[in-house]
Design an enzyme around this catalytic site. Structure first.
Site, mmCIF file in Angstrom:
data_model
loop_
_atom_site.group_PDB
_atom_site.id
_atom_site.type_symbol
_atom_site.label_atom_id
_atom_site.label_comp_id
_atom_site.label_asym_id
_atom_site.label_seq_id
_atom_site.Cartn_x
_atom_site.Cartn_y
_atom_site.Cartn_z
ATOM 1 N N ARG A 38 0.830 -1.212 0.000
ATOM 2 C CA ARG A 38 0.000 0.000 0.000
ATOM 3 C C ARG A 38 0.864 1.262 0.000
ATOM 4 N NH1 ARG A 38 -3.510 2.720 4.351
ATOM 5 N NH2 ARG A 38 -5.046 3.876 3.112
ATOM 6 N N HIS A 42 0.499 4.403 -2.624
ATOM 7 C CA HIS A 42 0.330 5.798 -2.208
ATOM 8 C C HIS A 42 1.517 6.657 -2.630
ATOM 9 C CE1 HIS A 42 -3.302 5.828 0.676
ATOM 10 N NE2 HIS A 42 -3.373 4.756 -0.084
ATOM 11 N N ASN A 67 -2.917 9.660 4.709
ATOM 12 C CA ASN A 67 -1.808 8.702 4.792
ATOM 13 C C ASN A 67 -1.565 8.213 6.214
ATOM 14 O OD1 ASN A 67 -1.107 8.398 2.111
ATOM 15 N ND2 ASN A 67 0.367 10.097 2.116
ATOM 16 N N HIS A 165 -5.891 -6.068 -2.619
ATOM 17 C CA HIS A 165 -6.696 -6.247 -1.400
ATOM 18 C C HIS A 165 -6.909 -7.713 -1.057
ATOM 19 C CE1 HIS A 165 -8.421 -1.894 -1.899
ATOM 20 N NE2 HIS A 165 -7.201 -1.912 -1.414
HETATM 21 C C1 HEM Z 1 -8.799 1.402 -6.381
HETATM 22 C C2 HEM Z 1 -9.024 2.069 -5.299
HETATM 23 C C3 HEM Z 1 -8.500 1.759 -3.932
HETATM 24 C C4 HEM Z 1 -9.099 2.175 -2.779
HETATM 25 C C5 HEM Z 1 -10.359 3.013 -2.643
HETATM 26 C C6 HEM Z 1 -8.304 1.674 -1.693
HETATM 27 C C7 HEM Z 1 -8.579 1.924 -0.358
HETATM 28 C C8 HEM Z 1 -7.946 1.307 0.701
HETATM 29 C C9 HEM Z 1 -8.259 1.519 2.085
HETATM 30 C C10 HEM Z 1 -9.298 2.498 2.631
HETATM 31 C C11 HEM Z 1 -7.489 0.690 2.807
HETATM 32 C C12 HEM Z 1 -7.508 0.513 4.334
HETATM 33 C C13 HEM Z 1 -6.498 1.387 5.012
HETATM 34 C C14 HEM Z 1 -6.634 1.327 6.510
HETATM 35 O O1 HEM Z 1 -7.742 1.555 7.011
HETATM 36 O O2 HEM Z 1 -5.646 1.061 7.210
HETATM 37 C C15 HEM Z 1 -6.679 -0.059 1.885
HETATM 38 C C16 HEM Z 1 -5.782 -1.023 2.242
HETATM 39 C C17 HEM Z 1 -4.879 -1.574 1.365
HETATM 40 N N1 HEM Z 1 -4.732 -1.253 0.027
HETATM 41 FE FE1 HEM Z 1 -6.033 -0.215 -1.086
HETATM 42 N N2 HEM Z 1 -7.256 0.954 -2.181
HETATM 43 C C18 HEM Z 1 -7.323 0.984 -3.548
HETATM 44 C C19 HEM Z 1 -6.405 0.432 -4.414
HETATM 45 C C20 HEM Z 1 -5.244 -0.197 -4.030
HETATM 46 C C21 HEM Z 1 -4.143 -0.536 -4.906
HETATM 47 C C22 HEM Z 1 -4.084 -0.213 -6.382
HETATM 48 C C23 HEM Z 1 -3.219 -1.152 -4.138
HETATM 49 C C24 HEM Z 1 -1.857 -1.687 -4.503
HETATM 50 C C25 HEM Z 1 -1.473 -1.991 -5.714
HETATM 51 C C26 HEM Z 1 -3.754 -1.235 -2.788
HETATM 52 C C27 HEM Z 1 -3.163 -1.883 -1.740
HETATM 53 C C28 HEM Z 1 -3.687 -1.961 -0.474
HETATM 54 C C29 HEM Z 1 -3.157 -2.833 0.559
HETATM 55 C C30 HEM Z 1 -2.044 -3.843 0.399
HETATM 56 C C31 HEM Z 1 -3.903 -2.577 1.716
HETATM 57 C C32 HEM Z 1 -3.685 -3.206 3.100
HETATM 58 C C33 HEM Z 1 -2.792 -2.267 3.889
HETATM 59 C C34 HEM Z 1 -2.312 -2.851 5.207
HETATM 60 O O3 HEM Z 1 -2.419 -4.057 5.413
HETATM 61 O O4 HEM Z 1 -1.796 -2.069 6.027
HETATM 62 N N3 HEM Z 1 -4.958 -0.617 -2.764
HETATM 63 N N4 HEM Z 1 -6.956 0.351 0.608
HETATM 64 CA CA LIG Z 2 5.377 9.945 -4.810
#
Ligand code: HEM
Ligand SMILES: [Ca+2]
Ligand SMILES: [Ca+2]
Length: 299
Positions: A38, A42, A67, A165
């Site tokens: 993630r 970002h 962030n 995800h």
């Molecule tokens: C397409 C729209 C996307 C939205 C709206 C989104 C939104 C989010 C949100 C809200 C979280 C939870 C954060 C938290 O509460 O700690 C999350 C987690 C995560 N996202 Fe996304 N995300 C998107 C796309 C992506 C993409 C493209 C990637 C990587 C290529 C990604 C990788 C991750 C990962 C790995 C987590 C888990 C983070 C952790 O375990 O700490 N996301 N995402």
């Molecule tokens: Ca950058």
């Protein structure tokens, strides 16, 4: 320009050191791969893949509430220190973030992806750039498509990269608007694209007293494994965010979801392609930017 194995002669151990750092960090803390993946997303969506997300200070990207839940910074610092010891002022933090995300996927059982290197580090980082570039969980599919397209990424890249995800975890505030308790205290689904019993499980978890720090697995089935389970969850209406479920609600993306759900090989192949595209968004090369000495501050 970027090239494969850019550090072959200047620091041939660079990729090895990153992979080793990610592996050992993951074996002592299984939440690391999700964080690193993630963090990379970002970084790339705000001012390109230039490590701008790592800079500390007042009103830098890292300080923005958007962030606040990022992690994995210490793993990047550990890798950078190991590399600086052997190859001072040679390997960019931007490459380390990209390589660490790549290795995080591998450490979680996902595909091994070769990525080009040679990114340079940005010299600025502004909190004000975060909100306009990061996708919120209430976005419509059209808004997501626009956001991806503004980075040169396609609808297919959106569907494939959302497969991230399949690992990691999230805080309740990112999805608890999808259900509620009615005035009698009974559970009620607001977002009809969400499975009822899954929603109820989520609500029960999130109503505990420590729910603001509590995290829930993005993938309720195999949260630590980078597999294609994410797409199968979408098919059974168990996408955690509204933006996940949205991929199943529209013809433009549903067919891709179904294909990826039924064919993990195909997901891994497409992941490799889309991940490389993501890793090249807005990169600085040549004389642009710098090679930061410490990833958390500009030289
Ligand atoms: C397409 C729209 C996307 C939205 C709206 C989104 C939104 C989010 C949100 C809200 C979280 C939870 C954060 C938290 O509460 O700690 C999350 C987690 C995560 N996202 Fe996304 N995300 C998107 C796309 C992506 C993409 C493209 C990637 C990587 C290529 C990604 C990788 C991750 C990962 C790995 C987590 C888990 C983070 C952790 O375990 O700490 N996301 N995402
Ligand atoms: Ca950058
Ligand atoms: Ca999984």
């Amino acid at each position: 320009n970027l090239s494969f194995n850019f550090y072959a002669s200047s620091c041939s151990v660079a990729e090895f050191l990153v992979r080793n750092t990610v592996r050992s960090a993951t074996s002592s803390d299984p939440t690391i791969p999700g964080k690193l993946l993630r963090l990379f997303f970002h970084d790339c969506f705000v001012q390109g893949c230039d490590a701008s997300v790592l800079i500390q200070g007042n009103s830098t990207e890292k300080s923005d509430p958007g962030n606040a839940s990022l992690g994995g910074f210490s793993v990047i610092d550990t890798a950078k220190n190991a590399i600086e010891n052997l190859c001072p002022a040679t390997v960019s933090c931007a490459d380390i973030v990209a390589l660490a995300a790549r290795d995080a996927v591998e450490a979680a059982g996902g595909p091994v992806v070769e990525i080009p290197t040679g990114r340079r580090d940005g010299k600025e980082s502004m909190a004000a750039n975060v909100r306009p570039n990061i996708i919120d969980t209430d976005f419509t599919l059209d808004q997501m498509i626009d956001a991806f397209s503004s980075k040169g990424l396609s609808i297919q890249d959106l569907v494939v990269l959302s497969g991230a995800h399949t690992i990691g975890a999230s805080h309740c505030n990112a999805f608890n608007g999808r259900f509620q308790r009615d005035s009698k205290g009974n559970f009620e689904v607001i977002d009809a694209s969400l499975d009822n019993s899954y929603a109820e499980t989520l609500m029960n978890k999130c109503s505990s007293s420590e729910s603001s720090s509590l995290t829930v697995s993005n993938d309720p089935e195999t949260s630590a494994v980078f597999d294609n389970q994410y797409y199968r969850n979408l098919e059974t209406h168990k996408g955690l965010f509204q933006t996940d479920s949205a991929l199943m609600e529209d013809n433009r993306t549903r067919t891709m979801v179904e294909e990826l759900a039924s064919d993990e090989e195909s997901f891994f192949q497409r992941w490799s392609e889309s991940f490389v595209k993501l890793s090249m968004v807005g990169v600085r090369v040549g004389e642009d930017g710098e090679i930061r000495r410490s990833c958390s501050s500009v030289n």
